[in-house]
Design an enzyme around this catalytic site. Structure first.
Site, PDB file in Angstrom:
ATOM      1  N   CYS A  31       3.187   2.195   1.697  1.00 37.65           N
ATOM      2  CA  CYS A  31       3.120   0.800   2.481  1.00 37.65           C
ATOM      3  C   CYS A  31       2.418  -0.279   1.680  1.00 37.65           C
ATOM      4  O   CYS A  31       3.136  -0.420   0.526  1.00 37.65           O
ATOM      5  CB  CYS A  31       2.397   0.802   4.069  1.00 37.65           C
ATOM      6  SG  CYS A  31       0.835   1.478   3.582  1.00 37.65           S
ATOM      7  N   ARG A  38      -0.623   2.395   6.716  1.00 34.69           N
ATOM      8  CA  ARG A  38       0.269   2.655   7.668  1.00 34.69           C
ATOM      9  C   ARG A  38       1.343   3.607   7.435  1.00 34.69           C
ATOM     10  O   ARG A  38       1.886   4.321   8.099  1.00 34.69           O
ATOM     11  CB  ARG A  38       1.199   1.201   7.596  1.00 34.69           C
ATOM     12  CG  ARG A  38       0.372   0.069   8.188  1.00 34.69           C
ATOM     13  CD  ARG A  38       1.059  -1.304   8.196  1.00 34.69           C
ATOM     14  NE  ARG A  38       1.047  -1.822   6.703  1.00 34.69           N
ATOM     15  CZ  ARG A  38       1.683  -2.985   6.116  1.00 34.69           C
ATOM     16  NH1 ARG A  38       2.328  -3.486   7.107  1.00 34.69           N
ATOM     17  NH2 ARG A  38       1.400  -3.356   5.057  1.00 34.69           N
TER      18      ARG A  38
END
Lengths: 283, 331
Positions: free
Chosen positions: A239, A244
């Site tokens: 990410c 994430r």
């Protein structure tokens, strides 16, 4: 209905409530918003600050084995404890914590499904401001398991050979290069775009509105059928700074049971700054 | 003006003399002013009025909801000297609540998204709020909600002995305020002639409350909501995709929802300032732009636009969107 590959790693808020006084269950809150823990947390939960406690302050890296041991010892966690992680933003940093605990070989670590928001929204769930009284332990971690982590050379090779799944879990605008980072984020890169060959599957596609993970069939359909992740191949997820992608790493490895999944935590803030590295833009 | 003791007469709305600031709060007897739009009205056959909510004592439409929610908490014994208020707010509700609460002897903690302009944050502090700034909109996910709403909820839940949370996004008092004041004011001020109501969407307390009241009186009243295009930065307003945060949104009360390019909000606000003499804020500019489309289309009627607040808090935001304002401001 089919089950998750490792259903035991996901706990309900009700399970957590029932085990609040279980001495072998240790709750740890890890949030994006580092103010949240102090404002109120689940009774007995310890809070980790991802900015100051889970990464090294000088060298860009995860904390060392010794630092991990010290952090867990001071948090009163033993190696045979069941560690339950939860946090805000649908468990972004809780998933990052999960990945870190697995790197250092903690045998029993789990996520509370729905995270902090689900607990907050349920009327029968209590929040407190008192920090738990901790009895320090002498925690011993395993040597780091680097099979869970991808570094630049491997990422370059995956991108070039296209023989593995490369998953970019950022928002479509970050992937296309329209923006370099979500608004307000300080960690950015010199250029916007994505690693050549990466598929864009935003992390949020894996969660329901209440923050819980989608059921197995839906996740399988999304990743394998709609987005073309080949479950027989190895996978690298990235990410912007690695949190994430930990979330998607968790989904692919523990909920869908893919064998070899790595989190590239250097992510776009590393790759997007590398001199000479090829990138793609679609904006 | 004075009686024989030298004391001024008690409250007199005619001469606008009040006993305390609470009496200045708007009501059917003491309505916020309505002024006709002349030069920016595209159809002479359409009577168009702006209801200037910045004439309320704390400077915005939010005075109404804040006062109603505060009275409700007081009435139920929910707040006292030890137990204050915590509220997620983008500014105006916080300013009203802080000023009202402090004038009544209570504390107010305002949880504010970071993107709110500094002028508003400082204004909250000046009005007496304790500020808690939260970084919002990280990488929006469905149903994630606002960081500020969640943090305020956390305070109310974890420190319930110290804080009560009115929660303007879910509190029906926010709607009731407009059923009891704004709706009847408009009805009386237009002598029942209103045909179009133009409002923006935030917590949706005003649209839901005013529409409920007016529909009861006159079912034919058209309710038009104007929303900014996605990615907007107009404080206090919400695009439909952001409306999940509000439990007060009732689509059935709205005839039309117009989406307007948010950049036009700033342009139209400037025009209101410079051609109508109304120092209106960006949300008013947005409402005017939407209204103009409807007026051009419908031609006849009596329309009321609810103008939430004035321009004074937004000079920096105006400069950001209208960089030509910079010209001539320094040697």
């Amino acid at each position: 209905m089919s089950e998750f590959a490792h259903p035991e790693v996901l706990l309900s808020t009700d399970w957590v409530k029932e085990h609040l006084n279980d001495p072998n269950v240790k709750l740890i809150e890890i949030d994006v918003d580092t103010q949240a823990y102090d404002a109120g947390h689940i009774p007995g939960a310890v809070g980790f600050n991802w900015q100051t406690q889970l990464q090294q302050p000088v060298q860009r890296d995860i904390i060392s084995k010794e630092e991990f041991e010290k952090l867990l010892s001071n948090s009163g966690v033993s190696r045979d404890d069941t560690v339950v992680l939860y946090g805000d933003n649908h468990n972004w940093f809780a998933a990052y914590g999960f990945w870190l605990f697995k790197i250092y070989g903690h045998p029993d670590v789990r996520l509370m499904d729905g995270g902090r928001q689900k607990w907050l929204d349920e009327e029968d769930k209590e929040l407190v401001t008192e920090k738990p009284r901790v009895t320090p332990t002498d925690y011993r971690a395993a040597d780091p398991d680097w099979t869970l982590r991808a570094f630049v050379p491997e990422v370059m090779e995956v991108s070039k050979k296209a023989d593995k799944n490369l998953v970019d879990v950022r928002s479509p605008d970050e992937y296309s290069g329209k923006v370099i980072a979500p608004p307000g984020m300080t960690e950015t890169a010199q250029r916007g775009g994505h690693i050549p060959g990466a598929k864009n599957i935003p992390w949020s596609s894996a969660v329901n509105k209440d923050g819980t993970f989608k059921p197995p069939e839906e996740l399988k359909k999304l990743y394998f059928e709609e987005k073309g992740v080949d479950p027989s191949k190895s996978t690298v997820a990235y990410c912007r700074i690695g949190e994430r992608s930990s979330h998607t790493w968790f989904v692919l490895k523990y909920l869908l049971g893919l064998n070899d999944v790595k989190n590239y935590d250097g992510s776009w803030t590393e790759y997007g700054n590398l001199i000479g590295a090829p990138i793609e833009k679609s904006a | 003006m004075s009686d024989s003791t030298g004391e001024m007469n008690a409250t007199n709305q005619q001469t606008r003399v009040y006993e305390d600031v609470f009496e200045m709060l708007p009501s059917e007897e003491n309505p916020s002013p309505m002024v006709r739009i002349n030069r920016l009205n595209p159809a002479a056959s359409f009577s168009l009025y702006a209801k200037l909510e910045w004439a309320n004592p704390f400077g915005s439409v939010k005075d109404r909801a804040a006062w109603q929610m505060l009275q409700d908490l007081e009435g139920r014994g929910e707040i006292n000297q030890d137990r204050g208020i915590v509220e997620p707010t983008s500014g105006n509700t916080g300013i009203s609540l802080a000023a009202l609460a402090r004038a009544r002897g209570y504390r107010l903690k305002a949880v504010v998204p970071n993107k709110v302009p500094k002028e508003k944050k400082l204004m909250l502090k000046i009005a007496g709020a304790e500020l808690e700034v939260v970084s919002d909109e990280l990488c929006p996910a469905p149903g994630l909600g606002d960081g500020s709403i969640n943090l305020a909820k956390t305070y109310a839940k974890a420190q319930g002995d110290r804080y009560a949370m009115p929660n303007q996004y879910e509190n029906y008092q926010n709607v009731a305020a407009h059923i009891q004041t704004t709706g009847p004011e408009i009805w009386r001020q237009t002598e029942g002639q209103i045909s179009h109501l133009f409002v923006s969407l935030g917590t949706c307390g005003s649209v839901t409350g005013i529409a409920k009241f007016l529909r009861e009186k006159k079912p034919s009243v058209k309710v038009i909501a104007i929303q900014p295009s996605e990615g907007h930065d107009i404080p206090g307003l919400r695009n439909l995709s952001q409306l999940e945060a509000s439990k007060l949104f009732d689509r059935s009360l709205i005839d039309e929802i117009l989406e307007i390019d948010f950049e036009l909000a700033y342009k139209r606000a400037l025009e209101l300032c410079q051609t109508e003499g109304l120092l209106a804020g960006p949300s008013c500019g947005l409402i005017l732009e939407g209204t103009r489309h409807v007026v051009e289309r419908d031609q006849g009627g009596c329309g009321v636009m609810v103008f939430p607040d004035n321009i004074f808090k937004y000079t920096a935001t105006m400069l950001k969107h209208l960089p030509e304002l910079e010209e001539g401001t320094s040697v």
